[in-house]
Design a protein around this motif. Structure first.
Motif, PDB file in Angstrom:
ATOM      1  N   SER A   1       0.820  -1.217   0.000  1.00 12.87           N
ATOM      2  CA  SER A   1       0.000   0.000   0.000  1.00 12.87           C
ATOM      3  C   SER A   1       0.852   1.265   0.000  1.00 12.87           C
ATOM      4  O   SER A   1       0.451   2.296  -0.543  1.00 12.87           O
ATOM      5  CB  SER A   1      -0.943   0.000   1.202  1.00 12.87           C
ATOM      6  OG  SER A   1      -1.823  -1.102   1.160  1.00 12.87           O
TER       7      SER A   1
ATOM      8  N   CYS B   1      -3.747   3.134  -9.637  1.00 18.12           N
ATOM      9  CA  CYS B   1      -3.254   1.922  -8.988  1.00 18.12           C
ATOM     10  C   CYS B   1      -4.362   0.878  -9.005  1.00 18.12           C
ATOM     11  O   CYS B   1      -5.494   1.157  -8.582  1.00 18.12           O
ATOM     12  CB  CYS B   1      -2.821   2.219  -7.556  1.00 18.12           C
ATOM     13  SG  CYS B   1      -2.409   0.751  -6.586  1.00 18.12           S
TER      14      CYS B   1
ATOM     15  N   ASP C   1      -5.258  -2.266  -7.221  1.00 19.11           N
ATOM     16  CA  ASP C   1      -4.941  -3.118  -6.087  1.00 19.11           C
ATOM     17  C   ASP C   1      -5.497  -4.515  -6.332  1.00 19.11           C
ATOM     18  O   ASP C   1      -6.538  -4.666  -6.970  1.00 19.11           O
ATOM     19  CB  ASP C   1      -5.532  -2.525  -4.812  1.00 19.11           C
ATOM     20  CG  ASP C   1      -4.896  -3.092  -3.562  1.00 19.11           C
ATOM     21  OD1 ASP C   1      -3.850  -3.762  -3.672  1.00 19.11           O
ATOM     22  OD2 ASP C   1      -5.438  -2.863  -2.459  1.00 19.11           O
TER      23      ASP C   1
ATOM     24  N   SER D   1     -10.161  -0.955  -6.412  1.00 19.98           N
ATOM     25  CA  SER D   1     -10.150  -1.993  -5.389  1.00 19.98           C
ATOM     26  C   SER D   1     -11.332  -2.924  -5.600  1.00 19.98           C
ATOM     27  O   SER D   1     -12.426  -2.471  -5.949  1.00 19.98           O
ATOM     28  CB  SER D   1     -10.214  -1.346  -3.998  1.00 19.98           C
ATOM     29  OG  SER D   1     -10.018  -2.301  -2.991  1.00 19.98           O
TER      30      SER D   1
END
Length: 845
Positions: free
Chosen positions: A152, A248, A250, A174
């Motif tokens: 993270s 990003c 994840d 996410s």
């Protein structure tokens, strides 16, 4: 029956309550459907100048020569000419530390180390510094690092530095709502974040968006569905966001594993970020990925092979792994938890493959362990011994169970794989699997949730001795496959022929030129082709109603969307997926045909539809009509939104003198949710065959790869399994654990994707088809005679024998007949398909 409610104090009842509900209903309609009542509100404004207080017919602003006001009755919508849809991209954010001439990354400056200390860290962990500096240099990166290695930080630190330099945003995609909430609440105070997902109310979502637009947020977390829906322009979509520094993803392995038939939006995440958000720099984070999975993820993210940072996939040394094949796994689980080794453990996760098993095992543990675990870790009695957790539970119940486990009020959670991703509890002392895990990746992800505090933790896997757990997992693989005929039907629905091309190619040249011409054509190329006398279809918007298509193909909605995503992401861009929409307009007109004709004078879509209908189809007394509004808008050259707006506004008419709305009595409703796509209509038969072959080969390859992975996982775990859990009751076997860890590490270091499914001989857990052929043929004939009105296919019969439900053959109906449902689960699915097809052909004669 109505539920009686009691309230204190003054409350609205009867007529006043109905009036309040009536106001709220029309207020919501006004927000969602642009109007709904003839009264004017503050949101009503002039269509020409945008000011309040008057309509466009009384607008004092003069009409420009380029956009003259149309003659006759006023048009309530602006007619938009068709043109290329070019999204307005936000400005790109330059990298903080541009790379050198040969692409080398600069040395880490002191500013980065200061930000690291501000986030509460003294030094970088292995792999973190390289990933952070590449993102700050604008280089897309994929980081494969073990669970608990601090992935993270790799997006938190660049997000903080980019936000200091200029007002910009970092997007984090996410997969789980609980994971997003945990990450937002766990961020350092200096880093402001917000999340947007389907579990939020509209007020919460609007509040988060206001903070984002006001540059009060550094990190915005989105679910894949929220991102893709926003790009498609669905209701509640994202407004214009600040410039995006980087994105990003994840749990990036979801791009490869979850995107097919489960959450197809993952297939389009990177495309949407590039084309609609202007993102140029990507960061992918995952803990478990083989080399082949890493290449797949890197292809999605646009990461070069040399920019994939892979650390060794190692199981932590404080985890003790073991496997056993017990005759009665349920009782063995109880025995293990009652043993001296597990009795004092106060946080245990038990994973099952089926939702029904989680409920059953939780009830079993509550019954058997209530006396053995009479006291909690601090001497107090726990609130609950075991609870179930799976995706079939309501969100409130899932939150209750997870919160109780996180706070230490619940000792055992019996869950499916829906529980645990991103779980932020460091003192999980045991992770147990009751059945074969779907893959090595799933197993490593699960056991990595134990012992994050560095203290010893125990992981045990119970295997079915006869391979029943392998049979259950095979059912999920076969449920996602489809027949070539279903694929061909989908292609025919997606690419129907059109008549918009005026100069057709000679039939003998279609096959020769199909390989050369691109499917997606720019307007300039189309103009050049028209000047040369070659007409080419620019594409049409089409609507494929979801439920009729699901029934026609006998495929779930997610599988159909996955196939459409394959075509959109193909190098030739066969089609473009648009936002789902309601395809049919139901128009009820109490005045009949005369009123319809009068309304058509101010509504071009209605006028075009009336002109397209033969006169004998519209009688004098007809007052209710229904038509495909997507097809109608495409034939007019309009976009769908203005056409729907024009039809909605048939419900009222503005008075020329006062500007007030007058109710016309017309009811306009839009029905039948549909996939909406933009595809050409002049594909040759050879091109359509190419598309069918591409899709079917993709489906077959994925099925074979999944079966091969299951077979290898089954054989690997059985090779290191104890005959029973007896040796694991007292002390962990370190030698046995080391063997299993070496086996897992070797799997993740392999370069190839693994062997494909072998069709020769029975698979593990399956019997020889030759020994059962006569019985199978008899059961097939019995099934066909029991359901004479059904048109079975070979795959449908095999699904029933394996207990797999489908849209046309649901488990709620066919699962009641135990003569056939799950009867031949121990036999090969392909062999059952072959025998069923033969019997169906004989039955037809």
């Amino acid at each position: 029956m109505k539920q009686k409610r009691y309230v204190r104090g003054p409350a609205l009842r009867g007529r006043l309550l109905r009036k309040q509900m009536w106001k709220q209903k029309w207020q919501k309609k006004g927000e969602h459907f642009v109007g709904g009542r003839p009264r004017a509100t503050l949101k009503n404004s002039c269509f020409r100048c945008g000011q309040l207080g008057h309509w466009s017919s009384q607008c004092p602003q003069p009409v420009s020569e380029k956009d003259p006001e149309p003659a006759g009755p006023e048009l309530l919508v602006t007619v938009e000419q068709p043109g290329p849809r070019v999204p307005c991209l936000p400005p790109t954010v330059p990298p903080l530390y541009p790379p050198g001439p040969s692409g080398q990354v600069a040395e880490t400056p002191a500013e980065v180390f200061q930000a690291l200390e501000q986030l509460g860290h003294r030094a970088f962990r292995p792999g973190q510094e390289r990933a952070v500096m590449r993102i700050l240099s604008g280089i897309s990166t994929l980081l494969v690092s073990p669970t608990g290695a601090g992935k993270s930080l790799c997006y938190q630190l660049p997000a903080l530095l980019y936000a200091r330099r200029s007002p910009c945003l970092t997007l984090v995609i996410s997969p789980l709502l609980s994971l997003m909430d945990d990450q937002v609440s766990g961020l350092p105070p200096c880093l402001k974040a917000a999340c947007i997902h389907s579990g939020m109310t509209r007020k919460e979502r609007d509040s988060a968006l206001k903070k984002v637009q006001a540059a009060q947020v550094h990190v915005l977390m989105l679910s894949p569905e929220a991102l893709v829906g926003a790009a498609a322009g669905t209701p509640g979509s994202l407004p214009q966001l600040p410039p995006v520094a980087f994105a990003c993803v994840d749990e990036a392995h979801c791009l490869s594993q979850w995107s097919h038939n489960f959450r197809p939006c993952y297939l389009r995440v990177c495309k949407v970020l590039r084309e609609h958000m202007g993102v140029r720099c990507f960061l992918g984070l995952t803990a478990t990925a083989t080399h082949s999975t890493s290449r797949d993820m890197a292809q999605h993210l646009g990461v070069a092979e040399e920019h994939v940072l892979r650390g060794p996939v190692t199981i932590p040394t404080n985890l003790y792994l073991s496997v056993s094949t017990d005759r009665n796994p349920d009782q063995a689980l109880v025995t293990l938890l009652q043993s001296d080794r597990f009795r004092d453990l106060n946080s245990v996760i038990v994973y099952c493959n089926r939702r029904e098993d989680t409920e059953r095992i939780a009830a079993l543990l509550r019954t058997c362990l209530c006396e053995a675990w009479d006291l909690g870790p601090r001497g107090e009695a726990p609130e609950a011994v075991a609870e179930a957790y799976h995706a079939g539970m309501c969100a409130r119940e899932r939150r209750r169970v997870q919160q109780a486990f996180m706070e230490g009020r619940l000792r055992v959670v019996v869950a499916t794989v829906a529980f645990g991703m991103g779980l932020d509890r460091p003192d999980v002392r045991a992770v147990l699997h009751l059945g074969l895990p779907p893959s090595f990746e799933s197993y490593v992800q699960a056991v990595g949730r134990a012992g994050r505090d560095g203290q010893p933790a125990h992981c045990h896997l119970f295997l079915q001795p006869q391979g029943q757990d392998l049979q259950e997992l095979r059912r999920h693989v076969h449920a996602e496959a489809s027949d070539f005929l279903a694929v061909k039907k989908l292609v025919q629905c997606s690419f129907p022929p059109c008549t918009c091309t005026h100069a057709q190619q000679p039939p003998e040249q279609e096959g020769a030129k199909s390989q050369e011409r691109p499917v997606t054509v720019s307007p300039s190329e189309a103009e050049q082709a028209s000047n040369k006398g070659l007409a080419q279809c620019l594409g049409h918007e089409r609507a494929l109603p979801v439920q009729p298509l699901v029934q026609a193909l006998d495929m779930p909605e997610e599988a159909i969307e996955t196939l459409l995503c394959y075509l959109e992401l193909h190098p030739r861009r066969w089609l473009e997926l648009l936002a789902p929409t309601y395809a049919y307009c139901h128009l009820r007109c109490p005045g009949g045909l005369p009123q319809l004709q009068a309304l058509a004078r101010r509504c071009p879509p209605l006028a075009v539809w009336l002109a397209q209908q033969p006169q004998e189809n519209i009688g004098e007394g007809s007052y209710s009509v229904e038509f495909d509004v997507v097809k109608l808008a495409d034939s007019m050259g309009w976009k769908l939104a203005p056409a729907k707006q024009a039809l909605r506004q048939l419900q009222w008419y503005p008075e020329p003198s006062t500007g007030a709305h007058r109710d016309t009595g017309v009811l306009v409703e839009f029905r039948e949710l549909a996939f909406c796509l933009h595809s050409p209509g002049d594909l040759t038969a050879h091109e359509k065959d190419q598309i069918c072959d591409f899709l079917y080969e993709r489906v077959q390859t994925r099925e074979q790869e999944a079966l091969a992975r299951l077979r290898r996982t089954f054989q690997a775990f059985h090779s290191v399994a104890f005959p029973s859990c007896g040796p694991c009751l007292e002390q962990p076997d370190e030698e046995h654990s080391a063997r299993l860890k070496a086996l897992l590490s070797g799997y993740f270091e392999e370069e190839g994707p693994g062997g494909m499914e072998d069709e020769q001989g029975p698979e593990p857990g399956q019997a020889r088809i030759q020994d059962w052929e006569d019985q199978i043929r008899q059961d097939i004939r019995h099934l066909l005679s029991s359901w004479p009105d059904q048109q079975f296919s070979g795959r449908a019969v095999a699904r029933i024998f394996h207990g797999i439900g489908s849209p046309c053959y649901p488990a709620q109906v066919y699962g009641r007949d135990r003569r056939f449902w799950r009867k031949h689960l121990h036999l090969s699915f392909r062999a059952l398909m072959r025998l069923a097809t033969e019997e169906i052909l004989l039955w037809g004669h």
